[in-house]
Design a protein around this motif. Structure first.
Motif, PDB file in Angstrom:
ATOM      1  N   ILE A  69      -8.702   4.140  -3.247  1.00 24.87           N
ATOM      2  CA  ILE A  69      -7.270   3.829  -3.288  1.00 24.87           C
ATOM      3  C   ILE A  69      -7.030   2.368  -2.912  1.00 24.87           C
ATOM      4  N   ILE A  70      -7.629   1.941  -1.812  1.00 22.13           N
ATOM      5  CA  ILE A  70      -7.396   0.573  -1.321  1.00 22.13           C
ATOM      6  C   ILE A  70      -7.875  -0.462  -2.334  1.00 22.13           C
ATOM      7  N   ASN A  71      -9.110  -0.297  -2.831  1.00 23.33           N
ATOM      8  CA  ASN A  71      -9.629  -1.259  -3.803  1.00 23.33           C
ATOM      9  C   ASN A  71      -8.976  -1.115  -5.165  1.00 23.33           C
ATOM     10  N   GLY A  72      -8.534   0.112  -5.494  1.00 25.01           N
ATOM     11  CA  GLY A  72      -7.871   0.319  -6.772  1.00 25.01           C
ATOM     12  C   GLY A  72      -6.482  -0.283  -6.810  1.00 25.01           C
ATOM     13  N   ALA A  94      16.662  -8.935  -1.580  1.00 21.49           N
ATOM     14  CA  ALA A  94      16.435  -8.062  -2.738  1.00 21.49           C
ATOM     15  C   ALA A  94      14.941  -7.859  -2.981  1.00 21.49           C
ATOM     16  N   SER A  95      14.159  -8.884  -2.672  1.00 19.17           N
ATOM     17  CA  SER A  95      12.703  -8.765  -2.828  1.00 19.17           C
ATOM     18  C   SER A  95      12.140  -7.686  -1.910  1.00 19.17           C
ATOM     19  N   TYR A  96      12.597  -7.676  -0.654  1.00 19.78           N
ATOM     20  CA  TYR A  96      12.158  -6.625   0.272  1.00 19.78           C
ATOM     21  C   TYR A  96      12.553  -5.235  -0.220  1.00 19.78           C
ATOM     22  N   VAL A  97      13.758  -5.142  -0.758  1.00 19.26           N
ATOM     23  CA  VAL A  97      14.211  -3.851  -1.280  1.00 19.26           C
ATOM     24  C   VAL A  97      13.255  -3.363  -2.373  1.00 19.26           C
ATOM     25  N   LEU A  98      12.850  -4.266  -3.258  1.00 21.01           N
ATOM     26  CA  LEU A  98      11.941  -3.882  -4.331  1.00 21.01           C
ATOM     27  C   LEU A  98      10.582  -3.438  -3.798  1.00 21.01           C
ATOM     28  N   TRP A  99      10.060  -4.138  -2.784  1.00 18.46           N
ATOM     29  CA  TRP A  99       8.765  -3.752  -2.230  1.00 18.46           C
ATOM     30  C   TRP A  99       8.835  -2.375  -1.571  1.00 18.46           C
ATOM     31  N   VAL A 100       9.968  -2.072  -0.919  1.00 16.92           N
ATOM     32  CA  VAL A 100      10.122  -0.755  -0.287  1.00 16.92           C
ATOM     33  C   VAL A 100      10.339   0.323  -1.343  1.00 16.92           C
ATOM     34  N   VAL A 101      11.260   0.068  -2.272  1.00 20.85           N
ATOM     35  CA  VAL A 101      11.534   1.041  -3.324  1.00 20.85           C
ATOM     36  C   VAL A 101      10.293   1.245  -4.191  1.00 20.85           C
ATOM     37  N   GLY A 102       9.573   0.158  -4.455  1.00 16.94           N
ATOM     38  CA  GLY A 102       8.344   0.266  -5.236  1.00 16.94           C
ATOM     39  C   GLY A 102       7.328   1.176  -4.571  1.00 16.94           C
ATOM     40  N   PHE A 103       7.223   1.075  -3.247  1.00 20.00           N
ATOM     41  CA  PHE A 103       6.314   1.951  -2.507  1.00 20.00           C
ATOM     42  C   PHE A 103       6.761   3.402  -2.615  1.00 20.00           C
ATOM     43  N   LEU A 110       1.995   9.289  -6.678  1.00 21.93           N
ATOM     44  CA  LEU A 110       0.811   9.740  -5.947  1.00 21.93           C
ATOM     45  C   LEU A 110       0.892  11.229  -5.653  1.00 21.93           C
ATOM     46  N   LEU A 111       2.077  11.705  -5.285  1.00 21.75           N
ATOM     47  CA  LEU A 111       2.267  13.127  -5.009  1.00 21.75           C
ATOM     48  C   LEU A 111       2.093  13.975  -6.268  1.00 21.75           C
ATOM     49  N   VAL A 112       2.553  13.444  -7.399  1.00 22.79           N
ATOM     50  CA  VAL A 112       2.356  14.146  -8.670  1.00 22.79           C
ATOM     51  C   VAL A 112       0.867  14.317  -8.939  1.00 22.79           C
ATOM     52  N   TYR A 113       0.116  13.249  -8.772  1.00 15.73           N
ATOM     53  CA  TYR A 113      -1.336  13.316  -8.933  1.00 15.73           C
ATOM     54  C   TYR A 113      -1.939  14.346  -7.977  1.00 15.73           C
ATOM     55  N   SER A 114      -1.461  14.347  -6.735  1.00 15.74           N
ATOM     56  CA  SER A 114      -2.023  15.239  -5.718  1.00 15.74           C
ATOM     57  C   SER A 114      -1.841  16.699  -6.098  1.00 15.74           C
ATOM     58  N   VAL A 291      -5.878  12.250   3.032  1.00 15.01           N
ATOM     59  CA  VAL A 291      -6.559  10.961   3.131  1.00 15.01           C
ATOM     60  C   VAL A 291      -5.951   9.934   2.176  1.00 15.01           C
ATOM     61  N   VAL A 292      -5.746  10.329   0.931  1.00 12.60           N
ATOM     62  CA  VAL A 292      -5.203   9.400  -0.060  1.00 12.60           C
ATOM     63  C   VAL A 292      -3.791   8.931   0.301  1.00 12.60           C
ATOM     64  N   PRO A 293      -2.837   9.824   0.644  1.00 16.62           N
ATOM     65  CA  PRO A 293      -1.509   9.340   1.050  1.00 16.62           C
ATOM     66  C   PRO A 293      -1.557   8.445   2.283  1.00 16.62           C
ATOM     67  N   ALA A 294      -2.432   8.760   3.257  1.00 19.26           N
ATOM     68  CA  ALA A 294      -2.544   7.927   4.460  1.00 19.26           C
ATOM     69  C   ALA A 294      -3.023   6.523   4.105  1.00 19.26           C
ATOM     70  N   ALA A 295      -4.020   6.432   3.231  1.00 21.91           N
ATOM     71  CA  ALA A 295      -4.521   5.124   2.799  1.00 21.91           C
ATOM     72  C   ALA A 295      -3.440   4.346   2.055  1.00 21.91           C
ATOM     73  N   PHE A 296      -2.640   5.056   1.280  1.00 23.18           N
ATOM     74  CA  PHE A 296      -1.584   4.392   0.510  1.00 23.18           C
ATOM     75  C   PHE A 296      -0.493   3.857   1.440  1.00 23.18           C
ATOM     76  N   PHE A 297      -0.166   4.597   2.481  1.00 26.09           N
ATOM     77  CA  PHE A 297       0.827   4.115   3.441  1.00 26.09           C
ATOM     78  C   PHE A 297       0.310   2.873   4.171  1.00 26.09           C
ATOM     79  N   PHE A 298      -0.974   2.852   4.474  1.00 27.32           N
ATOM     80  CA  PHE A 298      -1.576   1.671   5.102  1.00 27.32           C
ATOM     81  C   PHE A 298      -1.415   0.453   4.189  1.00 27.32           C
ATOM     82  N   ILE A 299      -1.590   0.651   2.886  1.00 28.41           N
ATOM     83  CA  ILE A 299      -1.415  -0.446   1.927  1.00 28.41           C
ATOM     84  C   ILE A 299       0.015  -0.977   2.003  1.00 28.41           C
ATOM     85  N   PHE A 300       0.985  -0.078   2.075  1.00 31.27           N
ATOM     86  CA  PHE A 300       2.393  -0.483   2.156  1.00 31.27           C
ATOM     87  C   PHE A 300       2.644  -1.351   3.382  1.00 31.27           C
ATOM     88  N   VAL A 301       2.119  -0.951   4.514  1.00 30.05           N
ATOM     89  CA  VAL A 301       2.309  -1.725   5.756  1.00 30.05           C
ATOM     90  C   VAL A 301       1.736  -3.131   5.607  1.00 30.05           C
TER      91      VAL A 301
END
Length: 596
Positions: A69-72, A94-103, A110-114, A291-301
């Motif tokens: 996930i992290i490298n992908g 507005a940029s911050y809003v996009l980064w949050v909404v994008g996450f 990600l949940l659909v995949y799960s 594991v995958v959602p946790a790694a993805f949240f770390f990416i967001f931070v």
């Protein structure tokens, strides 16, 4: 047929074998101890068969899954796109809003995949597997279309090209098109060779480089906090955060471009789900739902920390907007004011691109192999075989050739950007189909008397994901408001929606081919398509689509189950003589995917 299944069930051992029951026209495999193997159930029985013993091996553990996930997800996007996103949307707020909404939106995907992964725990391939099962009708339409588009648009070379550019910059060598492409071709070849020789070592290299990438992101993020604290030479680090909404655009095409760039930076979850069956079976549910959602949240931070660092130390708003893809380098130059620091960052960004390329090749090779296992591509052994190293060498070779051609053939600039846009837009179409397909799959499972597998995406989340994908598909078609009234695109010098039209044209061509192959030619030739399962000598399983004359259909349907004649089926572990199949097909111990 029911008496035949009962006879077959009674011949199996209570301890070692599996019984086959049929519920609402669904072939269901259950063990005698009463435990249901619902994760082996495939409602689309024309789909590629389940490989209980994965010929690709089980080389992935929790840490490797996290780094997939992290490298992908983290390639060069976070080091390059914040500037262009700010330029498109206009303001820091507005940029911050996009980064949050994008996450949030990326998390929905990600949940659909799960949820898909809980239904098909023994299938790799990601999108190709899930679309195959979600859209069983018309038969072969989705597999044929996805296989054709996947082979043609297997574009991974943006990371390879980025690697070449950053290495040249770090070495103080002039960055030219052919120098960067030469390095890109070399690193692409190297990664493909490693992936073809050993999955284990590909994953190990990915894990190691993932550590380096995390350290880099955390270093930039922490440095940004130090800058905000006033402990560097940056005179007014909070200047860009004042009047943070000033300049926000309301132009639809600009907003769409910014959203697409953010989505690109969060894209890459597919890579982990392309290797589901390569994680030990008892770890798959926890791996893909925790594991995958946790790694993805770390990416967001880390993304928020890095974007904040750029806004604090990369210069004024105007300077950041003009920095282009070099915003991370600009940040390092402003903060550390040494050439060595900038060179070091360039090397680290090159490493990030390299690690992304590794997981991309591994994941896409699994997707292409699944396309081959569905039976709709020619030269089945080329796609399905894992000889001699337990890796999908055929698909890896195709990935190398396609990306080499795309890398070298088109001129730099418009043509290259156009090809990349075509690949990205086709991905959005399949993302939309995946979200809708999950609703269809749930309906199919409910009709078959099946429930969930311990994880379910809330319906409002799924609806929002569908609406977002529609938005992403529609907005690029909205004409831009250029000052001169032209309809040129933002990154090409011709009609802005050309890449969208090309994608729809490609899909239309695939559909036309499907109609001819599935309906017109069989009508003319007096035959119908049937599916049978084959097994290669390394245990690889796949489908082949055969043409059966109309006068022979009744006999064929009566005598064939999962590619074997009913008369040859014996208890599991018994060697079976398989007749009327190719020479490279060996005995099948028991039916894995029953077809009628």
């Amino acid at each position: 047929m029911s008496s035949l299944l009962n006879k077959l069930s009674s011949s199996l051992s209570n301890t070692e074998s599996e019984a086959i029951s049929k519920t609402n026209n669904l072939e269901k495999i259950e063990s005698y101890n009463g435990e249901s193997s619902d994760s082996d159930i495939q409602l689309n029985t024309n789909g590629a068969p389940v490989e209980k013993e994965n010929p690709l091996g089980n080389n992935i553990e929790y840490i490797s899954l996290a780094y997939l996930i992290i490298n992908g997800v983290i390639g060069t996007g976070i080091f390059a796109t914040p500037s262009s996103i700010l330029k498109s949307i206009g303001s820091v707020g507005a940029s911050y809003v996009l980064w949050v909404v994008g996450f949030i939106i990326a998390s929905f995907k990600l949940l659909v995949y799960s949820e898909y992964s809980t239904y098909f725990k023994n299938r790799s391939g990601g999108d190709v597997t899930y679309l195959e099962q979600a859209y069983p009708n018309p038969p072969f339409l989705v597999p044929t279309t996805y296989a054709a588009v996947s082979v043609i648009l297997s574009f991974l070379n943006s990371s390879a090209v980025a690697f070449g550019q950053y290495i040249l910059t770090a070495a103080d060598v002039e960055v030219t098109t052919w120098k960067s492409r030469g390095l890109a071709a070399g690193v692409l070849a190297f990664v493909c060779i490693i992936a073809a020789l050993s999955t284990k070592w590909s994953i190990r290299i990915s894990d190691f480089l993932g550590h380096v990438k995390i350290i880099t992101l955390l270093f930039i993020g922490i440095t940004g906090l130090v800058v905000l604290g006033g402990h560097t030479s940056i005179e007014d680090p909070k200047a860009n955060f004042r009047n943070s909404w000033e300049g926000t655009t309301t132009e639809p095409n600009n907003i769409a471009n910014a959203i697409i760039k953010v989505s690109f930076s969060y894209g890459g979850a597919f890579y982990a789900f392309a290797t589901v069956s390569e994680l030990p079976e008892h770890k798959r549910f926890k791996g893909y739902t925790r594991v995958v959602p946790a790694a993805f949240f770390f990416i967001f931070v880390t993304y928020i920390l890095n974007v904040t660092a750029y806004f604090a130390g990369a210069g004024s708003i105007k300077e950041i907007k003009s920095s282009g893809s070099l915003i991370a380098s600009t940040f390092f130059t402003n903060v550390f004011k040494t050439k060595a620091a900038t060179k070091a960052l360039n090397v680290l960004v090159a490493i990030a691109a390299f690690s992304h390329l590794i997981v991309a090749v591994v994941a896409h090779s699994r997707a292409l192999r699944e396309c081959g296992r569905q039976g709709v591509l020619p030269f089945r052994d080329f796609w399905v075989s894992t000889k001699p190293f337990g890796t999908p060498i055929g698909p890896i070779f195709v990935i190398f050739i396609v990306n080499l051609v795309v890398m070298i053939a088109p001129p730099a600039g418009d043509a290259y950007n156009f090809i990349v846009d075509v690949g990205a837009y086709s991905g959005y179409i399949f993302d939309f189909q995946l979200a809708v397909g999950l609703l269809l799959l749930r309906r199919q499972r409910k009709k078959a008397g099946l429930g969930y597998q311990g994880f379910r995406v809330p319906l409002p989340v799924l609806v929002l994901q569908i609406l977002f994908q529609l938005f992403v598909l529609i907005m690029p078609l909205v004409p831009p408001k250029n000052k001169n009234g032209s309809l040129k695109g933002s990154d090409v010098s011709f009609f802005y929606a050309t890449y969208c039209l090309v994608v729809y044209g490609l899909l239309a061509a695939c559909f036309a081919y499907y109609v001819v192959w599935q309906f017109i030619l069989p009508k003319i030739g007096g035959y119908e398509h049937r599916v049978e399962t084959f097994q290669l000598e390394n245990g690889e399983l796949g489908n082949r689509v055969v043409s059966v004359k109309v006068e022979d259909l009744e006999e064929w349907d009566r005598t064939h189950v999962a590619g074997n004649k009913l008369s040859t089926l014996e208890p599991a572990g018994t060697k079976v003589e398989v007749k009327d199949l190719d020479e490279d097909v060996i005995a099948v111990d028991h039916p894995i995917n029953v077809k009628y």
